[in-house]
Write an enzyme that holds these catalytic residues in place. Structure first.
Site, mmCIF file in Angstrom:
data_model
loop_
_atom_site.group_PDB
_atom_site.id
_atom_site.type_symbol
_atom_site.label_atom_id
_atom_site.label_comp_id
_atom_site.label_asym_id
_atom_site.label_seq_id
_atom_site.Cartn_x
_atom_site.Cartn_y
_atom_site.Cartn_z
ATOM 1 N N HIS A 37 34.921 46.303 -17.970
ATOM 2 C CA HIS A 37 34.328 46.245 -16.620
ATOM 3 C C HIS A 37 35.265 45.514 -15.660
ATOM 4 O O HIS A 37 35.450 45.937 -14.515
ATOM 5 C CB HIS A 37 32.981 45.514 -16.651
ATOM 6 C CG HIS A 37 31.914 46.203 -17.432
ATOM 7 N ND1 HIS A 37 31.420 45.694 -18.616
ATOM 8 C CD2 HIS A 37 31.242 47.346 -17.203
ATOM 9 C CE1 HIS A 37 30.480 46.502 -19.074
ATOM 10 N NE2 HIS A 37 30.351 47.516 -18.237
ATOM 11 N N ARG A 188 27.523 47.526 -26.243
ATOM 12 C CA ARG A 188 26.815 47.658 -27.531
ATOM 13 C C ARG A 188 27.576 47.018 -28.683
ATOM 14 O O ARG A 188 26.995 46.760 -29.739
ATOM 15 C CB ARG A 188 26.550 49.131 -27.835
ATOM 16 C CG ARG A 188 25.467 49.753 -26.964
ATOM 17 C CD ARG A 188 25.182 51.186 -27.374
ATOM 18 N NE ARG A 188 23.974 51.676 -26.721
ATOM 19 C CZ ARG A 188 23.945 52.215 -25.515
ATOM 20 N NH1 ARG A 188 25.065 52.335 -24.837
ATOM 21 N NH2 ARG A 188 22.810 52.638 -24.980
#
Length: 282
Positions: A37, A188
């Site tokens: 990100h 995840r």
């Protein structure tokens, strides 16, 4: 860094910046931020005056309610990470703020892109993605928006949605950010057991071998080879592997010299679903 929870407050703030001819780069996320990100945010910072990041775990794109409930929420850490890369604005709305009382997806036609790969295994997923991304674009009205290529199918679908709805935002796809052992970064990954985390780099190792073999072997043979590799693996269960045309995302049977291809994979490590892909040189 300014933090907004309300659409109207964010719109007012950004409209004032636009009056000053400031360009806005946008990175939509579901939080649980990692270096992948941050690489998108850094790309956005290079090309825009102001960078807006949204954190919103979108309920309409989850076909599995347990997955939605277990999705990691780490706002305090996310805020620190955003501040560390000098993000300008965080938009952190509630579900009610985005959907009011009507938590359902718009219906989209993505010209068949939605029926391939992820679409076959996650019912309604891309309608949910289209709904939230279109909504966020309408709130933020960015000049450019940045998405990682790990979700390559999603990237192509968002480009299609922008074109069909004649939105003025430019979509920028950015390279997959990987751990040192090759595992594609994902929120995840934090939910993997140690055993499964140790096993997971096998996914990218397999993709790299496909990359090496693609020049001399057929897509059908490579698919059979990958399926065989995972049948032998004690900890990883292959959901799908396919070699597809990058534009249509349709599985190919034979190669053509003027087309671009990509290998896509989805694997279960325990109950955690991991996806990855790699561009193939024809």
């Amino acid at each position: 860094m300014k933090i907004f929870n309300k659409k109207t407050d964010l719109k007012d703030y950004l409209s004032n910046l636009k009056l000053m001819n400031k360009t806005i780069g946008f990175v939509p996320t579901m939080g649980a931020l990692h270096q992948g990100h941050l690489s998108l945010i850094n790309k956005a910072k290079q090309k825009n005056d102001i960078v807006v990041v949204s954190i919103f775990v979108n309920p309409t794109q989850f076909d599995n309610t347990e997955d939605l409930e277990k999705y990691p929420k780490t706002l305090e850490n996310d805020t620190k990470l955003l501040e560390s890369v000098s993000c300008d604005v965080l938009f952190y709305p509630s579900v009610k703020e985005i959907y009011a009382k009507n938590i359902i997806s718009e219906k989209f036609n993505f010209d068949g892109l939605e029926n391939q790969m992820e679409g076959k295994f996650r019912d309604g997923h891309f309608n949910g993605v289209g709904t939230i991304v279109k909504t966020l674009f309408e709130i933020v009205t960015p000049n450019k928006a940045y998405f990682g290529q790990k979700d390559f199918q999603q990237l192509q679908i968002i480009k299609k949605m922008v074109k069909k709805n004649q939105l003025s935002v430019k979509i920028k796809g950015c390279p997959i950010f990987r751990e040192k052992d090759g595992l594609a970064m994902s929120s995840r990954n934090t939910r993997l057991s140690k055993e499964h985390r140790d096993a997971a780099p096998f996914i990218y190792k397999t993709l790299k071998k496909v990359y090496a073999k693609f020049g001399t072997e057929s897509a059908t043979k490579l698919t059979e080879w990958v399926e065989d590799q995972f049948k032998k693996h004690p900890l990883l269960d292959l959901e799908y592997f396919t070699i597809a045309d990058e534009k249509t995302l349709k599985t190919i049977k034979s190669k053509e010299s003027n087309k671009k291809y990509r290998a896509f994979i989805a694997v279960f490590a325990g109950d955690i679903r991991l996806i990855d892909n790699i561009h193939l040189k024809n």
